[in-house]
Enzyme design. Structure first.
Site, PDB file in Angstrom:
ATOM      1  N   ALA A   1     -33.630 -33.585  67.391  1.00  0.00           N
ATOM      2  CA  ALA A   1     -34.122 -32.276  67.841  1.00  0.00           C
ATOM      3  C   ALA A   1     -35.117 -31.698  66.852  1.00  0.00           C
ATOM      4  CB  ALA A   1     -32.935 -31.314  68.031  1.00  0.00           C
TER       5      ALA A   1
ATOM      6  N   GLY B   1     -38.607 -32.276  66.846  1.00  0.00           N
ATOM      7  CA  GLY B   1     -40.007 -32.202  67.258  1.00  0.00           C
ATOM      8  C   GLY B   1     -40.483 -30.793  67.553  1.00  0.00           C
TER       9      GLY B   1
ATOM     10  N   ARG C   1     -47.197 -29.761  73.203  1.00  0.00           N
ATOM     11  CA  ARG C   1     -47.689 -29.596  74.573  1.00  0.00           C
ATOM     12  C   ARG C   1     -47.020 -28.436  75.303  1.00  0.00           C
ATOM     13  NH1 ARG C   1     -47.414 -35.112  77.648  1.00  0.00           N
ATOM     14  NH2 ARG C   1     -45.811 -35.682  76.123  1.00  0.00           N
TER      15      ARG C   1
ATOM     16  N   LYS D   1     -39.207 -27.014  70.844  1.00  0.00           N
ATOM     17  CA  LYS D   1     -39.123 -27.510  72.220  1.00  0.00           C
ATOM     18  C   LYS D   1     -37.689 -27.539  72.737  1.00  0.00           C
ATOM     19  CE  LYS D   1     -39.977 -31.906  73.009  1.00  0.00           C
ATOM     20  NZ  LYS D   1     -40.649 -33.186  73.328  1.00  0.00           N
TER      21      LYS D   1
ATOM     22  N   GLY E   1     -41.251 -40.176  62.615  1.00  0.00           N
ATOM     23  CA  GLY E   1     -40.811 -41.078  63.659  1.00  0.00           C
ATOM     24  C   GLY E   1     -39.315 -41.005  63.918  1.00  0.00           C
TER      25      GLY E   1
ATOM     26  N   GLU F   1     -44.259 -51.297  73.674  1.00  0.00           N
ATOM     27  CA  GLU F   1     -44.959 -50.062  73.993  1.00  0.00           C
ATOM     28  C   GLU F   1     -46.121 -50.369  74.923  1.00  0.00           C
ATOM     29  OE1 GLU F   1     -43.804 -47.133  73.241  1.00  0.00           O
ATOM     30  OE2 GLU F   1     -42.161 -48.087  72.149  1.00  0.00           O
TER      31      GLU F   1
ATOM     32  N   ASN G   1      -9.743   5.118  91.827  1.00  0.00           N
ATOM     33  CA  ASN G   1     -10.961   5.184  92.633  1.00  0.00           C
ATOM     34  C   ASN G   1     -12.033   5.935  91.851  1.00  0.00           C
ATOM     35  OD1 ASN G   1     -11.965   4.940  95.756  1.00  0.00           O
ATOM     36  ND2 ASN G   1     -12.792   6.767  94.777  1.00  0.00           N
TER      37      ASN G   1
ATOM     38  N   ASN H   1     -21.393   6.670  77.279  1.00  0.00           N
ATOM     39  CA  ASN H   1     -20.753   5.941  76.190  1.00  0.00           C
ATOM     40  C   ASN H   1     -21.541   5.918  74.891  1.00  0.00           C
ATOM     41  OD1 ASN H   1     -22.662   4.384  77.600  1.00  0.00           O
ATOM     42  ND2 ASN H   1     -21.773   2.469  76.913  1.00  0.00           N
TER      43      ASN H   1
ATOM     44  N   SER I   1     -15.783  16.863  91.863  1.00  0.00           N
ATOM     45  CA  SER I   1     -17.143  16.350  91.991  1.00  0.00           C
ATOM     46  C   SER I   1     -18.109  17.207  91.179  1.00  0.00           C
ATOM     47  CB  SER I   1     -17.575  16.364  93.461  1.00  0.00           C
ATOM     48  OG  SER I   1     -16.762  15.510  94.212  1.00  0.00           O
TER      49      SER I   1
END
Length: 448
Positions: free
Chosen positions: A9, A11, A15, A22, A80, A152, A357, A366, A403
């Site tokens: 991991a 690289g 591109r 990446k 590499g 290759e 309810n 909060n 309410s």
């Protein structure tokens, strides 16, 4: 036989045109690296090594989150794949099992495929695939079941380029053999890099065996560009939807539902159209998620219903038979069995007792600008519409708020709380005000 994993991991992924490493670009709301690590979990590896390089610190943080038992080693200079593996091998000192080397930008290799690689009877095992369009992939040259060499594309003859069996780059090898073969790699090539694929030729030169295990080409998809990332996202979502349907989940419009890597849905869950799952969502059997909901970091119990147009954020815990209606947002709140929150409400940093309810337009206030505070509501309470609950505050069991109230003090059990100004009616005043306003409007028209 014990298994160890080396995940490359390091690289940059030039591109991708990105400052982000990446392997940290996401599909299914999780980094590519997390997908690669998840595919190996079923093997129960004894050791997991991740080789980081470009952007090592964010890669290290991601590994700590998704694979906390893994060890991260650094490849300071990217010389590499063989060089990358060489950096990991000291961390496997004394390990006597088999090592699998895979890639953090190849997210779709199945655990079953990796299991086949560990069972193959060869010193070196390479994962290959039959390519619909071999393009510039490395070719696997075989003699029967034996792998002779990896060529290759740029070095291949016309006959070798006609081969459709291609190299994925994933390799399985005995730890001691891998140590020996990597030590013998050379960088005598145009790029002056150490290629891991050269261990096949090294093995053959030492009289060791090499073999190919094949998988479907879709498993080997590597991500190098944003376009490939988008295709990978589509592939992940298609697979996740198919798995959910096969596991007994009903989706009204599967193509409009989006999953995360770790989404868990129980049997007989029903998902409406245009539902988006973020990370860390668990939904138990028999729950129902209506259309246009967004869920993240939440747990929904059996028989609960959510939506439409609801948002559950991290820390939302819904017990059995809870109902969350339209335009309701819940964050870091625990709702006990049978709670009903019909519509137009925000519940944050709260604990709601069973069968309470919550009326429309209720808000748990909060945040005071510096600290978060908690609201606690007892069982069987009734919170009237448009109630502002200014935390920290506790509403007792069986209590009622009127309410339009602003509640700033605790409310005892079974009490009625009113926190609003007394209404005053002035007879005839409305007609006088309207008459005055209309006259002013006419005056302004004549003046213009």
């Amino acid at each position: 036989m014990e298994i160890a994993l080396i995940t490359l991991a390091a690289g940059q992924g030039s591109r991708m045109k990105s400052d982000l490493p990446k392997v940290l670009h996401e599909i299914g709301r999780a980094p590519l690296l997390a997908h690669a690590l998840a595919s190996t979990r079923a093997l129960e590896p004894a050791r997991v090594i991740v080789v980081a390089g470009h952007g090592a610190e964010p890669v290290r943080k991601s590994v700590a989150k998704f694979a906390p038992d893994a060890e991260v080693v650094l490849q300071d200079a990217q010389l590499g794949t063989g060089h990358a593996v060489a950096q990991a091998l000291p961390a496997l000192a004394g390990f006597e099992g088999r090592v699998i080397v895979l890639y953090g930008d190849t997210p779709f290799i199945r655990p079953e495929t990796l299991e086949l690689m560990t069972q193959a009877d060869a010193d070196v095992v390479v994962l290959g695939f039959e390519a619909a369009d071999p393009g510039r992939y490395g070719r696997l040259v075989t003699d029967g079941a034996a792998l002779e060499r990896i060529v290759e594309f740029k070095d291949a003859t016309d006959d070798e380029r006609a081969i459709t069996l291609c190299n994925s780059g994933v390799i399985s090898c005995d730890a001691a053999v891998l140590q020996d073969l990597v030590a013998g790699l050379s960088n005598d090539n145009a790029a002056q890099e150490y290629y891991l694929t050269d261990i096949v030729a090294g093995a053959r030169a030492k009289g060791l065996s090499a073999q190919v295990v094949t998988c479907d080409e879709a498993e080997t998809l590597g991500i190098n560009t944003r376009e490939e990332l988008a295709r990978a996202e589509a592939q992940f979502q298609a697979r996740a939807r198919a798995e959910a349907l096969a596991d007994g989940v009903t989706m009204i419009d599967p193509a409009s539902v989006y999953f995360a890597l770790d989404t868990y849905l129980g049997r007989d869950v029903v998902i409406g159209p245009n539902v988006v799952f973020g990370p860390e969502v668990t939904i138990e059997s028999g729950a129902r998620i209506e259309a246009f909901c967004h869920l993240e970091g939440c747990h929904i119990s059996r028989g609960a219903t959510v939506g439409p147009f609801a948002r559950l954020r991290p820390g939302a815990e819904l017990a059995e038979d809870v109902h969350i209606g339209n335009f309701v947002e819940v964050k870091n709140a625990v709702l006990a069995e049978g709670v009903k929150v019909g519509h137009l409400t925000y519940l944050g940093d709260a604990e709601i007792g069973e069968h309470t309810n919550i009326g429309a337009g209720t808000i748990t206030c909060n945040y005071d600008g510096v600290f978060k505070h908690r609201t606690v509501i007892g069982a069987n309470a009734f919170i009237g519409s448009d109630t502002m609950l200014v935390a920290p505050v506790t509403i007792g069991a069986g209590a009622l708020t009127g309410s339009g109230s602003v509640i700033t003090q605790d409310v005892p059990d079974a009490a009625l709380a009113l926190g609003r100004s007394k209404q005053v009616n002035r007879e005839g005043l409305a007609a006088k005000l309207f008459s005055k306003l209309r006259a002013e409007k006419e005056r302004m028209k004549k003046g213009s």
